[in-house]
Design an enzyme around this catalytic site. Structure first.
Site, PDB file in Angstrom:
ATOM      1  NE  ARG A 241      44.767  40.998  63.749  1.00 36.93           N
ATOM      2  CZ  ARG A 241      43.514  40.583  63.688  1.00 36.93           C
ATOM      3  NH1 ARG A 241      42.669  41.149  62.856  1.00 36.93           N
ATOM      4  NH2 ARG A 241      43.101  39.600  64.457  1.00 36.93           N
TER       5      ARG A 241
ATOM      6  CB  SER B 162      41.979  37.795  61.712  1.00 38.35           C
ATOM      7  OG  SER B 162      40.683  37.297  61.801  1.00 38.35           O
ATOM      8  CG  HIS B 163      39.041  40.285  59.295  1.00 34.62           C
ATOM      9  ND1 HIS B 163      39.481  40.181  60.594  1.00 34.62           N
ATOM     10  CD2 HIS B 163      38.772  41.579  59.102  1.00 34.62           C
ATOM     11  CE1 HIS B 163      39.479  41.363  61.168  1.00 34.62           C
ATOM     12  NE2 HIS B 163      39.043  42.242  60.280  1.00 34.62           N
TER      13      HIS B 163
ATOM     14  CG  ASP C 289      38.387  34.666  60.034  1.00 24.75           C
ATOM     15  OD1 ASP C 289      38.363  33.444  60.271  1.00 24.75           O
ATOM     16  OD2 ASP C 289      38.811  35.517  60.848  1.00 24.75           O
TER      17      ASP C 289
ATOM     18  CG  ASP D  96      42.101  33.756  62.271  1.00 23.24           C
ATOM     19  OD1 ASP D  96      41.156  34.265  61.647  1.00 23.24           O
ATOM     20  OD2 ASP D  96      42.296  33.967  63.487  1.00 23.24           O
TER      21      ASP D  96
ATOM     22  CG  ASP E  78      39.008  33.675  64.461  1.00 28.47           C
ATOM     23  OD1 ASP E  78      38.844  34.071  63.291  1.00 28.47           O
ATOM     24  OD2 ASP E  78      39.661  34.320  65.309  1.00 28.47           O
ATOM     25  NE  ARG E  79      36.572  38.255  62.271  1.00 27.82           N
ATOM     26  CZ  ARG E  79      36.438  39.564  62.114  1.00 27.82           C
ATOM     27  NH1 ARG E  79      35.699  40.039  61.145  1.00 27.82           N
ATOM     28  NH2 ARG E  79      37.074  40.395  62.909  1.00 27.82           N
TER      29      ARG E  79
ATOM     30  CB  THR F 280      35.045  44.849  70.824  1.00 24.65           C
ATOM     31  OG1 THR F 280      33.770  45.435  70.607  1.00 24.65           O
ATOM     32  CG2 THR F 280      35.549  44.241  69.530  1.00 24.65           C
TER      33      THR F 280
ATOM     34  CD  GLU G  70      33.880  39.589  69.581  1.00 29.49           C
ATOM     35  OE1 GLU G  70      34.075  40.748  69.972  1.00 29.49           O
ATOM     36  OE2 GLU G  70      34.764  38.899  69.049  1.00 29.49           O
TER      37      GLU G  70
ATOM     38  CB  SER H 102      33.024  41.067  64.321  1.00 22.09           C
ATOM     39  OG  SER H 102      33.399  40.396  65.524  1.00 22.09           O
TER      40      SER H 102
ATOM     41  CE  LYS I 278      36.632  36.080  65.925  1.00 27.27           C
ATOM     42  NZ  LYS I 278      37.683  36.777  66.681  1.00 27.27           N
TER      43      LYS I 278
HETATM   44  C1  VG1 Z   1      37.410  43.050  65.274  1.00 23.94           C
HETATM   45  C2  VG1 Z   1      35.995  42.707  65.678  1.00 23.94           C
HETATM   46  C3  VG1 Z   1      36.011  41.960  67.003  1.00 23.94           C
HETATM   47  C4  VG1 Z   1      36.902  40.726  66.894  1.00 23.94           C
HETATM   48  C5  VG1 Z   1      38.279  41.149  66.434  1.00 23.94           C
HETATM   49  C6  VG1 Z   1      39.201  39.979  66.212  1.00 23.94           C
HETATM   50  O1  VG1 Z   1      37.979  43.941  66.213  1.00 23.94           O
HETATM   51  O2  VG1 Z   1      35.211  43.840  65.761  1.00 23.94           O
HETATM   52  O3  VG1 Z   1      34.699  41.615  67.350  1.00 23.94           O
HETATM   53  O4  VG1 Z   1      36.996  40.058  68.120  1.00 23.94           O
HETATM   54  O5  VG1 Z   1      38.194  41.861  65.213  1.00 23.94           O
HETATM   55  O6  VG1 Z   1      38.681  39.046  65.321  1.00 23.94           O
HETATM   56  P1  VG1 Z   1      38.049  45.532  65.970  1.00 23.94           P
HETATM   57  O7  VG1 Z   1      38.833  46.064  67.136  1.00 23.94           O
HETATM   58  O8  VG1 Z   1      38.711  45.723  64.643  1.00 23.94           O
HETATM   59  O9  VG1 Z   1      36.652  46.005  65.926  1.00 23.94           O
HETATM   60  V1  VG1 Z   1      39.676  38.259  64.233  1.00 23.94           V
HETATM   61  O10 VG1 Z   1      38.799  37.026  63.523  1.00 23.94           O
HETATM   62  O11 VG1 Z   1      40.153  39.546  63.316  1.00 23.94           O
HETATM   63  O12 VG1 Z   1      40.952  37.732  65.140  1.00 23.94           O
HETATM   64 CO    CO Z   2      39.820  35.643  62.566  1.00 18.52          CO
END
Ligand code: VG1
Ligand code: CO
Length: 607
Positions: free
Chosen positions: A69, A163-164, A333, A335, A337-338, A402, A421, A423, A434
């Site tokens: 990213r 993602s988010h 979110d 994509d 998945d959340r 994580t 998770e 998150s 997810k």
């Molecule tokens: C974050 C979350 C983690 C999740 C990851 C990807 O990672 O804490 O639980 O699996 O995002 O989710 P980090 O390393 O920023 O804490 V997604 O929906 O952004 O693909």
């Molecule tokens: Co996501």
């Protein structure tokens, strides 16, 4: 071979030498079985050239928690930046396997996605990949990509998403690789991609090749002398919807959402990829009124917002829910998945509780009735709410680092069915990601079976299992050096032999350190070890303070502070988590000296 009958069915026949693809719906499987047929079919003049482009390697293409990213500008302005990374991904697919291989491609609709997909098409073709399956207009949610990889037995998938993280020209872009199980590539493979990217000197590309991403069906290209290359554009919802029909009782859900005593729901797709899925599955198929789903058209910049389903960035949904008009609310979110689940009047379900509730009510979901629940898992910072259910139901509980990639091996080995998770990620072994909409349908299945409100179900759960109070503080875009130093200093202090046994007090509470470490995980299936996954202080009453640096940010560092504390006194379980956890938060800030060392007086987001 009857070339004349093909000619009459194919719009390209005689269409001129500049045409590069056949966009009719001829069967690629049939065509691919005979080399001569393709050349005839395309008029023999549709060769696309492979070009080798010299490049220089980048040192910063290390995939994080979930793919690479970076700011859009990094992908756009650095020469060959995206091409290099795409080539590095494709290079991990064995050359001998490529011609027979299918790779699934899809993204969350964000700015730069379409350009990236055309690059993937051109680079995949030039590297001898046989077949790409791409969501129409490039759109496909992360869980749907996982589903399609499994369904078509692809070697893997490339997901274009951050993602988010916000999108648009000044936002973030991301590229992620999933393997044949449908799950995010494990560290062994992301390390390999990174190694390749660090020394890459050239990449292969077919610069003239353009796929029509809008048109459903197969487009067949002939690469150089002869390599059939098929681009197949598919509806992004179909396969995923078919899978959900097998998992849930759609008749019961339809009754809940549109029967005589239906509930009112409000689903916010936050301008992300999940919009078309919500529209087709929840509105069209399950009968929820069309105005129950909002922000359902994917936008390149997510309407200028963070497509992040939490109390801060999904404030519109929270406020609407507070009005009391809807019994159930959810946001997703970018994509898909959340998920965030809310009850009437904005009652918030903490994601750590959400997975615990689904586990405790697994019999409401036909899929689990059929397969049973083989085991439960949560990421390390996720609260222990799931552990309480595992104990009561005598199920195995796994604690992983994580990131969803750590659940995959357990699922493939038949050890894990349901996991989550903190998150806002919840899911099961139906796929290897997810799954936001799955989680929403799981909750709706529970509402349908129990005929209770979200709040009643949650409170009943706490009464039965006790409550893990949980909060997460995010400090976003902190100066990287300051953040790293703070973590390093804290680790040094925590590793001092005198740290265990130390007592910390705040207000009328005193906590004694029982365990102090940097979480390491040994995968029970393949024995691989992942170290440095987060600093943990575990106190003698089981309460935990956890610090870790995010692996999904694109600028500076994000510090995450997690607090988890169990309470079983029925008099105390309805308290406000921020009040209940205030002493532990105070201790965490004092021990880490976070404010002094980063200059931050408060977090950016509190969950
Ligand atoms: C974050 C979350 C983690 C999740 C990851 C990807 O990672 O804490 O639980 O699996 O995002 O989710 P980090 O390393 O920023 O804490 V997604 O929906 O952004 O693909
Ligand atoms: Co996501």
């Amino acid at each position: 071979m009857n070339t004349s009958s093909r000619a009459s069915a194919c719009p390209l026949k005689g269409g001129g030498g500049s045409m590069k693809a056949c966009t009719c719906r001829c069967s690629a499987a049939a065509v691919a079985s005979s080399s001569v047929q393709i050349a005839d079919h395309l008029g023999g003049s549709n060769m696309v050239k492979v070009t080798t482009v010299k490049t220089k390697p980048y040192a910063d293409q290390k995939p994080g928690t979930s793919g690479l990213r970076k700011r859009v500008t990094v992908f756009q302005q650095n020469q060959h930046y995206a091409e290099n990374f795409i080539q590095s991904i494709i290079s991990v697919i064995e050359p001998a396997e490529r011609q027979a291989a299918t790779v699934v491609v899809g993204g969350d609709g964000r700015f730069f996605m379409k350009e990236a997909i055309q690059l993937i098409v051109q680079i995949a073709a030039a590297n001898g990949i046989g077949h790409l399956v791409i969501g129409q207009n490039g759109i496909m949610s992360t869980p749907a990509v996982s589903c399609v990889i499994r369904k078509v037995k692809a070697v893997g998938g490339i997901i274009l998403t951050a993602s988010h993280n916000p999108g648009g020209p000044n936002g973030d872009f991301g590229i992620k690789y999933n393997i044949s199980s449908g799950g995010p590539a494990p560290e062994g493979i992301t390390d390999k991609i990174f190694e390749i990217s660090k020394t890459l000197q050239e990449y292969q590309i077919c610069p003239e090749l353009k796929a029509d991403l809008a048109k459903i069906g197969k487009q067949i290209f002939e690469v150089d002398t002869f390599k059939p290359f098929t681009v197949e554009i598919v509806d992004c919802v179909d396969a995923y919807a078919e899978m959900l029909r097998e998992i849930f009782n759609f008749a019961a859900l339809k009754e809940l959402l549109s029967g005589a005593n239906h509930i009112n729901v409000r689903l916010d797709a936050m301008h992300g990829v999940v919009g078309p899925y919500v529209k087709k599955i929840v509105c069209e198929e399950l009968g929820s009124p069309s105005n129950s789903a909002v922000n359902c058209v994917p936008q390149e910049d997510f309407g200028g917002h963070h497509p992040d389903p939490n109390l801060t960035y999904a404030a519109d949904l929270v406020n609407t829910m507070k009005g009391g008009e809807y019994e159930f609310g959810a946001a997703f979110d970018g994509d898909g998945d959340r998920n965030m689940v809310l009850g009437k009047n904005g009652f918030f379900v903490n994601p750590s509780d959400s997975v615990a509730v689904i586990a405790a009510n697994f019999t409401s979901i036909p899929y689990f009735q059929k397969t049973g629940v083989k085991g439960l898992a949560r990421s390390m910072p996720t609260s222990g709410a799931l552990d309480n259910v595992a104990k009561a139901l005598q199920m195995q509980l796994y604690e992983t680092p994580t990131g969803w990639k750590f659940f995959g091996n357990l699922m493939d080995a038949g050890k894990l069915s349901l996991c989550g998770e903190e998150s806002f990620g919840t899911g099961s072994d139906h796929i290897r990601e997810k799954d936001g909409l799955w989680a929403v349908l799981a909750w709706l299945s529970i509402l349908a079976a129990r005929k209770q409100s979200v709040e009643e179900i949650m409170k009943d759960h706490w009464q039965k299992f006790g409550r893990n109070f949980f909060t997460r503080y995010d400090y976003e875009e902190v100066d990287s050096d300051a953040a790293n130093k703070m973590i390093k200093d804290l680790e040094t202090a925590m590793f001092d032999p005198s740290f265990v046994g130390k007592k910390f007090s705040s207000g009328d509470k005193t906590y004694e350190v029982a365990v102090s470490d940097n979480f390491a995980y040994t995968d029970p299936v393949d024995g691989s070890v992942s170290k440095n996954q987060g600093l943990r202080m575990i106190f003698s009453d089981g309460s935990r303070i956890i610090f870790r640096l995010s692996g999904t940010g694109s600028a500076g560092a994000t510090i995450r502070l997690y607090i988890d504390s169990y309470e079983k006194d029925p008099q105390k379980i309805y308290q406000d988590p921020q009040v209940m956890l205030a002493p532990l938060i105070d201790i965490a800030l004092k021990v880490s000296q976070l404010q002094e060392k980063t200059g931050r007086t408060g977090p950016t987001v509190i969950t």
